[in-house]
Design a protein around this motif. Structure first.
Motif, PDB file in Angstrom:
ATOM      1  N   ALA A  88       0.844  -1.203   0.000  1.00  4.08           N
ATOM      2  CA  ALA A  88       0.000   0.000   0.000  1.00  4.08           C
ATOM      3  C   ALA A  88       0.875   1.248   0.000  1.00  4.08           C
ATOM      4  O   ALA A  88       0.568   2.233  -0.684  1.00  4.08           O
ATOM      5  CB  ALA A  88      -0.924  -0.003   1.215  1.00  4.08           C
ATOM      6  N   GLY A  89       1.978   1.216   0.723  1.00  9.79           N
ATOM      7  CA  GLY A  89       2.920   2.334   0.723  1.00  9.79           C
ATOM      8  C   GLY A  89       3.562   2.533  -0.637  1.00  9.79           C
ATOM      9  O   GLY A  89       3.754   3.669  -1.082  1.00  9.79           O
ATOM     10  N   ILE A  90       3.884   1.438  -1.317  1.00  9.55           N
ATOM     11  CA  ILE A  90       4.454   1.537  -2.673  1.00  9.55           C
ATOM     12  C   ILE A  90       3.448   2.211  -3.600  1.00  9.55           C
ATOM     13  O   ILE A  90       3.791   3.129  -4.353  1.00  9.55           O
ATOM     14  CB  ILE A  90       4.856   0.145  -3.207  1.00  9.55           C
ATOM     15  CG1 ILE A  90       6.043  -0.407  -2.414  1.00  9.55           C
ATOM     16  CG2 ILE A  90       5.200   0.214  -4.696  1.00  9.55           C
ATOM     17  CD1 ILE A  90       6.412  -1.841  -2.769  1.00  9.55           C
ATOM     18  N   VAL A  91       2.195   1.771  -3.536  1.00 10.52           N
ATOM     19  CA  VAL A  91       1.148   2.349  -4.393  1.00 10.52           C
ATOM     20  C   VAL A  91       0.969   3.829  -4.073  1.00 10.52           C
ATOM     21  O   VAL A  91       0.880   4.666  -4.974  1.00 10.52           O
ATOM     22  CB  VAL A  91      -0.176   1.565  -4.250  1.00 10.52           C
ATOM     23  CG1 VAL A  91      -1.312   2.279  -4.957  1.00 10.52           C
ATOM     24  CG2 VAL A  91      -0.014   0.149  -4.773  1.00 10.52           C
ATOM     25  N   ARG A  92       0.939   4.168  -2.790  1.00  6.26           N
ATOM     26  CA  ARG A  92       0.795   5.576  -2.387  1.00  6.26           C
ATOM     27  C   ARG A  92       1.979   6.402  -2.867  1.00  6.26           C
ATOM     28  O   ARG A  92       1.812   7.536  -3.344  1.00  6.26           O
ATOM     29  CB  ARG A  92       0.654   5.688  -0.868  1.00  6.26           C
ATOM     30  CG  ARG A  92       0.315   7.099  -0.406  1.00  6.26           C
ATOM     31  CD  ARG A  92      -0.024   7.145   1.066  1.00  6.26           C
ATOM     32  NE  ARG A  92       1.083   6.798   1.929  1.00  6.26           N
ATOM     33  CZ  ARG A  92       1.966   7.686   2.422  1.00  6.26           C
ATOM     34  NH1 ARG A  92       1.836   8.958   2.146  1.00  6.26           N
ATOM     35  NH2 ARG A  92       2.939   7.283   3.198  1.00  6.26           N
ATOM     36  N   GLY A  93       3.190   5.842  -2.810  1.00  7.80           N
ATOM     37  CA  GLY A  93       4.378   6.544  -3.301  1.00  7.80           C
ATOM     38  C   GLY A  93       4.310   6.819  -4.793  1.00  7.80           C
ATOM     39  O   GLY A  93       4.642   7.911  -5.251  1.00  7.80           O
ATOM     40  N   VAL A  94       3.858   5.830  -5.558  1.00  2.00           N
ATOM     41  CA  VAL A  94       3.709   6.010  -7.009  1.00  2.00           C
ATOM     42  C   VAL A  94       2.669   7.085  -7.292  1.00  2.00           C
ATOM     43  O   VAL A  94       2.901   8.002  -8.089  1.00  2.00           O
ATOM     44  CB  VAL A  94       3.324   4.676  -7.697  1.00  2.00           C
ATOM     45  CG1 VAL A  94       2.898   4.911  -9.136  1.00  2.00           C
ATOM     46  CG2 VAL A  94       4.476   3.685  -7.642  1.00  2.00           C
ATOM     47  N   LEU A  95       1.511   6.992  -6.647  1.00  2.00           N
ATOM     48  CA  LEU A  95       0.423   7.935  -6.910  1.00  2.00           C
ATOM     49  C   LEU A  95       0.789   9.358  -6.481  1.00  2.00           C
ATOM     50  O   LEU A  95       0.556  10.308  -7.232  1.00  2.00           O
ATOM     51  CB  LEU A  95      -0.856   7.484  -6.206  1.00  2.00           C
ATOM     52  CG  LEU A  95      -1.483   6.186  -6.722  1.00  2.00           C
ATOM     53  CD1 LEU A  95      -2.651   5.767  -5.832  1.00  2.00           C
ATOM     54  CD2 LEU A  95      -1.920   6.322  -8.165  1.00  2.00           C
TER      55      LEU A  95
ATOM     56  N   SER B 283       3.767  10.693  -6.123  1.00  2.00           N
ATOM     57  CA  SER B 283       4.832  11.215  -6.980  1.00  2.00           C
ATOM     58  C   SER B 283       4.320  11.574  -8.368  1.00  2.00           C
ATOM     59  O   SER B 283       4.896  12.428  -9.033  1.00  2.00           O
ATOM     60  CB  SER B 283       5.964  10.189  -7.097  1.00  2.00           C
ATOM     61  OG  SER B 283       6.543   9.964  -5.831  1.00  2.00           O
ATOM     62  N   ALA B 284       3.251  10.922  -8.794  1.00  2.00           N
ATOM     63  CA  ALA B 284       2.657  11.220 -10.103  1.00  2.00           C
ATOM     64  C   ALA B 284       1.650  12.367 -10.031  1.00  2.00           C
ATOM     65  O   ALA B 284       1.093  12.762 -11.047  1.00  2.00           O
ATOM     66  CB  ALA B 284       1.983   9.974 -10.667  1.00  2.00           C
ATOM     67  N   GLY B 285       1.389  12.878  -8.826  1.00  6.68           N
ATOM     68  CA  GLY B 285       0.452  13.991  -8.679  1.00  6.68           C
ATOM     69  C   GLY B 285      -0.977  13.565  -8.415  1.00  6.68           C
ATOM     70  O   GLY B 285      -1.919  14.306  -8.712  1.00  6.68           O
TER      71      GLY B 285
END
Length: 194
Positions: free
Chosen positions: A145-152, A154-156
Motif C-alpha cells: 500500500a505504501g508503494i502504491v501511495r508513493g507512485v500515486l 509522486s505522479a500527482g
C-alpha cells in the motif's frame, strides 16, 4: 591489438547508459530481507497500527523511486495525467515489475466515487509471513500500500492507500485488497479534464 573492439569506453559512470539489468530477484532473498524489515520495525513499535504505518512509510519511498525508474525506462520520461491511466499503470506495469505478473483485479468502489481497489489473491509479501495470534489483524500488505501511495503521490495523484484482508469462500488464506481513496482535488481535476 589489445583493447580494440566494439565496446565503447565511457569517461565516467554518469555517461554509461541505463541498462534494464537483471529483471528478477531471488524469491528467498526477498523473503529474507522483507522478514528482517518486519522484525526490525516490530521491535521499534508498541502496536500493530504503528508497525503497519512504518511498513507503509518504507514502501512509500520504494514507490516514488519505482515511478521515476519506470517513467524513464518505459515511457520516455512521460507520466500519466489521467486517473484511469495512472491506475492502469499501477495495476499492470508497476505490479508486473514488482511481482512478475499483473494484479488480479482493478475495481471501482460501488459506494464511493473516489475509491478504487486492487485485489491480489496471494500477495507476495503475505505469502511467507505467519502472523502470531496476538497480532491477528496485522497485514504486511501495508508495505505494498505504501508503494502504491508513493507512485500515486509522486505522479500527482494524492490518495490514502490502505491494505485489507478480504475472506474468500473455500480458501484458507484471505485475499488482499489495496484500497485507494483519492483526494478531492484529484477528482475535481479529472472532472475538469473531462
Amino acid at each position: 591489438m589489445i583493447g580494440v573492439g566494439k565496446i565503447k569506453q565511457y569517461a565516467n559512470v554518469l555517461e554509461t547508459p541505463l541498462s534494464k539489468g537483471k529483471q528478477e530477484v531471488s524469491l528467498s532473498a526477498f523473503a529474507f530481507l522483507f522478514s528482517e524489515l518486519v522484525q526490525y520495525n516490530q521491535t521499534q513499535v508498541d502496536n500493530i497500527a504503528e508497525l503497519e504505518r512504518r511498513l507503509e512509510d518504507a514502501g512509500y519511498s520504494v514507490g516514488a523511486r519505482i515511478l521515476e525508474l519506470l517513467c524513464h525506462r518505459d515511457k520516455g520520461n512521460r507520466r500519466e495525467t489521467r486517473l484511469l491511466g495512472i491506475l492502469s499503470f499501477v495495476h499492470s506495469t508497476v505490479w508486473k515489475v514488482l511481482f512478475g505478473k499483473v494484479a488480479d483485479s482493478l475495481e471501482k468502489g460501488t459506494e464511493h466515487e473516489d475509491e478504487y481497489m486492487i485485489s491480489e489473491k496471494e500477495l507476495l509479501v503475505n505469502r511467507f509471513i505467519s502472523i502470531p495470534k496476538d497480532m491477528g489483524t496485522f497485514n504486511c500488505g501495508a508495505f505494498v500500500a505504501g508503494i502504491v501511495r508513493g507512485v500515486l503521490d509522486s505522479a500527482g495523484f494524492p490518495a490514502v492507500v490502505t491494505a485489507h484482508f478480504v475472506p474468500m469462500e473455500g480458501q484458507q488464506r484471505p485475499r488482499t485488497t489495496i484500497l485507494i481513496k483519492f483526494a478531492e482535488e484529484v477528482l475535481r481535476r479529472e472532472a475538469r479534464l473531462g
